[in-house]
Design a protein around this motif. Structure first.
Motif, PDB file in Angstrom:
ATOM      1  N   GLN A  47    -135.043  46.948   9.629  1.00  0.00           N
ATOM      2  CA  GLN A  47    -135.856  47.474  10.719  1.00  0.00           C
ATOM      3  C   GLN A  47    -135.396  48.884  11.070  1.00  0.00           C
ATOM      4  OE1 GLN A  47    -134.910  44.309  13.534  1.00  0.00           O
ATOM      5  NE2 GLN A  47    -137.069  43.742  13.528  1.00  0.00           N
ATOM      6  N   VAL A  48    -136.338  49.737  11.448  1.00  0.00           N
ATOM      7  CA  VAL A  48    -135.980  51.073  11.916  1.00  0.00           C
ATOM      8  C   VAL A  48    -135.492  50.933  13.354  1.00  0.00           C
ATOM      9  CG1 VAL A  48    -136.775  53.420  12.388  1.00  0.00           C
ATOM     10  CG2 VAL A  48    -137.694  52.171  10.419  1.00  0.00           C
ATOM     11  N   MET A  49    -134.240  51.281  13.559  1.00  0.00           N
ATOM     12  CA  MET A  49    -133.646  51.206  14.887  1.00  0.00           C
ATOM     13  C   MET A  49    -133.956  52.453  15.697  1.00  0.00           C
ATOM     14  SD  MET A  49    -131.982  48.328  15.051  1.00  0.00           S
ATOM     15  CE  MET A  49    -133.511  47.754  14.338  1.00  0.00           C
ATOM     16  N   SER A  71    -133.106  40.506  20.448  1.00  0.00           N
ATOM     17  CA  SER A  71    -133.066  40.540  21.909  1.00  0.00           C
ATOM     18  C   SER A  71    -131.897  41.384  22.422  1.00  0.00           C
ATOM     19  CB  SER A  71    -132.974  39.118  22.478  1.00  0.00           C
ATOM     20  OG  SER A  71    -131.721  38.541  22.180  1.00  0.00           O
ATOM     21  N   ARG A  72    -130.922  41.668  21.566  1.00  0.00           N
ATOM     22  CA  ARG A  72    -129.775  42.482  21.972  1.00  0.00           C
ATOM     23  C   ARG A  72    -130.024  43.977  21.776  1.00  0.00           C
ATOM     24  NH1 ARG A  72    -124.696  41.177  19.282  1.00  0.00           N
ATOM     25  NH2 ARG A  72    -123.802  42.221  21.074  1.00  0.00           N
ATOM     26  N   VAL A  73    -131.125  44.343  21.128  1.00  0.00           N
ATOM     27  CA  VAL A  73    -131.427  45.756  20.879  1.00  0.00           C
ATOM     28  C   VAL A  73    -132.118  46.331  22.114  1.00  0.00           C
ATOM     29  CG1 VAL A  73    -132.639  47.402  19.408  1.00  0.00           C
ATOM     30  CG2 VAL A  73    -131.718  45.282  18.414  1.00  0.00           C
ATOM     31  N   PRO A  74    -131.534  47.358  22.729  1.00  0.00           N
ATOM     32  CA  PRO A  74    -132.148  47.945  23.930  1.00  0.00           C
ATOM     33  C   PRO A  74    -133.518  48.556  23.651  1.00  0.00           C
ATOM     34  CG  PRO A  74    -129.879  48.714  23.642  1.00  0.00           C
ATOM     35  CD  PRO A  74    -130.275  47.998  22.381  1.00  0.00           C
ATOM     36  N   GLU A  75    -134.424  48.382  24.579  1.00  0.00           N
ATOM     37  CA  GLU A  75    -135.759  49.000  24.466  1.00  0.00           C
ATOM     38  C   GLU A  75    -135.718  50.469  24.878  1.00  0.00           C
ATOM     39  OE1 GLU A  75    -139.217  47.288  24.624  1.00  0.00           O
ATOM     40  OE2 GLU A  75    -138.510  45.303  24.071  1.00  0.00           O
ATOM     41  N   ASP A  76    -134.920  50.795  25.885  1.00  0.00           N
ATOM     42  CA  ASP A  76    -134.786  52.166  26.348  1.00  0.00           C
ATOM     43  C   ASP A  76    -134.277  53.033  25.193  1.00  0.00           C
ATOM     44  OD1 ASP A  76    -134.381  54.245  28.622  1.00  0.00           O
ATOM     45  OD2 ASP A  76    -132.435  54.182  27.566  1.00  0.00           O
ATOM     46  N   ARG A  80    -130.873  52.611  23.163  1.00  0.00           N
ATOM     47  CA  ARG A  80    -130.982  52.160  21.774  1.00  0.00           C
ATOM     48  C   ARG A  80    -130.280  53.134  20.826  1.00  0.00           C
ATOM     49  NH1 ARG A  80    -135.750  52.947  19.269  1.00  0.00           N
ATOM     50  NH2 ARG A  80    -136.770  52.541  21.259  1.00  0.00           N
ATOM     51  N   THR A  81    -130.353  54.422  21.136  1.00  0.00           N
ATOM     52  CA  THR A  81    -129.649  55.410  20.317  1.00  0.00           C
ATOM     53  C   THR A  81    -128.147  55.159  20.375  1.00  0.00           C
ATOM     54  OG1 THR A  81    -131.392  57.052  20.691  1.00  0.00           O
ATOM     55  CG2 THR A  81    -129.272  57.881  19.913  1.00  0.00           C
ATOM     56  N   ALA A  82    -127.620  54.996  21.575  1.00  0.00           N
ATOM     57  CA  ALA A  82    -126.187  54.713  21.724  1.00  0.00           C
ATOM     58  C   ALA A  82    -125.835  53.394  21.048  1.00  0.00           C
ATOM     59  CB  ALA A  82    -125.803  54.679  23.207  1.00  0.00           C
ATOM     60  N   TRP A  83    -126.677  52.381  21.205  1.00  0.00           N
ATOM     61  CA  TRP A  83    -126.444  51.070  20.572  1.00  0.00           C
ATOM     62  C   TRP A  83    -126.394  51.228  19.056  1.00  0.00           C
ATOM     63  CZ3 TRP A  83    -129.241  48.222  17.069  1.00  0.00           C
ATOM     64  CH2 TRP A  83    -128.862  46.894  16.900  1.00  0.00           C
ATOM     65  N   THR A  84    -127.329  51.988  18.488  1.00  0.00           N
ATOM     66  CA  THR A  84    -127.383  52.202  17.036  1.00  0.00           C
ATOM     67  C   THR A  84    -126.081  52.804  16.529  1.00  0.00           C
ATOM     68  OG1 THR A  84    -129.795  52.452  17.070  1.00  0.00           O
ATOM     69  CG2 THR A  84    -128.638  53.409  15.189  1.00  0.00           C
ATOM     70  N   PHE A  85    -125.540  53.774  17.268  1.00  0.00           N
ATOM     71  CA  PHE A  85    -124.306  54.418  16.844  1.00  0.00           C
ATOM     72  C   PHE A  85    -123.055  53.601  17.159  1.00  0.00           C
ATOM     73  CE2 PHE A  85    -127.118  58.056  16.464  1.00  0.00           C
ATOM     74  CZ  PHE A  85    -126.666  58.619  15.282  1.00  0.00           C
ATOM     75  N   SER A  86    -123.238  52.407  17.730  1.00  0.00           N
ATOM     76  CA  SER A  86    -122.093  51.522  17.977  1.00  0.00           C
ATOM     77  C   SER A  86    -122.072  50.344  17.006  1.00  0.00           C
ATOM     78  CB  SER A  86    -122.136  50.995  19.417  1.00  0.00           C
ATOM     79  OG  SER A  86    -123.176  50.038  19.573  1.00  0.00           O
ATOM     80  N   GLN A  87    -123.055  50.248  16.131  1.00  0.00           N
ATOM     81  CA  GLN A  87    -123.168  49.125  15.200  1.00  0.00           C
ATOM     82  C   GLN A  87    -122.398  49.379  13.911  1.00  0.00           C
ATOM     83  OE1 GLN A  87    -124.879  46.272  16.388  1.00  0.00           O
ATOM     84  NE2 GLN A  87    -124.563  47.661  18.098  1.00  0.00           N
ATOM     85  N   THR A  88    -122.340  48.359  13.056  1.00  0.00           N
ATOM     86  CA  THR A  88    -121.787  48.508  11.717  1.00  0.00           C
ATOM     87  C   THR A  88    -122.890  48.193  10.714  1.00  0.00           C
ATOM     88  OG1 THR A  88    -121.021  46.220  11.672  1.00  0.00           O
ATOM     89  CG2 THR A  88    -119.442  47.870  12.434  1.00  0.00           C
TER      90      THR A  88
END
Length: 177
Positions: A47-49, A71-76, A80-88
């Motif tokens: 999926q495109v984050m 459900s853990r992926v932020p909609e904002d 979501r940008t910050a979340w993407t850069f915190s993933q592996t």
């Protein structure tokens, strides 16, 4: 006792200052983002984050992932940008604008001479089912599971010619010495 990594020449104990460091993403340059996104989403199920455009430098970044819990992926968008850069395990596709219009344009795949970059890897639950899925979608194979010296490992190519290794985790347990 907890695992601290295999002992190998050159490997040193993990410095405490690196606690919290995580591998976030690898980047591949793509000629045509529409073709690349169709492959990575429609064939590999990513999926495109987030898409980030840099108009002043004429390029876009697309961050893709396999998401276990949407459900853990932020909609904002900023969250979501910050979340993407915190993933592996994120894949970044970089598109330099205009390359899709250049007929003979191609990036080096890393496997042609001189070799450099080799491949990325996707783990699948069933290697035979994945191989049949790739056949049904006219994916180019470099190597099928029953070919070559290393059985149970598949290599395919994406639209830009990059190699993607496909493995089934439990079949990898006895590989190597």
């Amino acid at each position: 006792m907890s695992f601290h990594g295999e002992s190998q020449p050159g490997a040193v104990p993990t410095p405490p200052e690196t606690e919290g460091f995580r591998f976030n993403h690898s980047m591949l340059r793509v000629k045509d983002p529409e073709r690349a996104l169709a492959f990575y989403s429609g064939v590999l199920g990513m999926q495109v984050m987030r898409r980030l455009d840099f108009a002043e430098m004429n390029f876009s970044l697309y961050f893709l992932a396999h998401v276990d819990d949407a459900s853990r992926v932020p909609e904002d968008v900023e969250a979501r940008t910050a979340w993407t850069f915190s993933q592996t395990g994120i894949l970044e596709l970089t598109h330099n604008w205009g390359t899709e219009n250049e007929e003979d344009f191609a990036y080096h795949d890393g496997n042609a001479e001189p070799q450099g970059f080799g491949h990325i890897c996707i783990s699948v639950p069933n290697l035979e089912a994945a191989q049949a899925w790739f056949d049904a979608h006219d994916v180019t194979f470099v190597k099928r599971a029953d070919q070559g010296k290393m059985k149970d490992v598949v290599f395919i190519k994406d639209p830009d010619g990059y190699w993607i290794e496909i493995v089934q985790a439990d079949r990898m347990a006895a590989k190597g010495d």
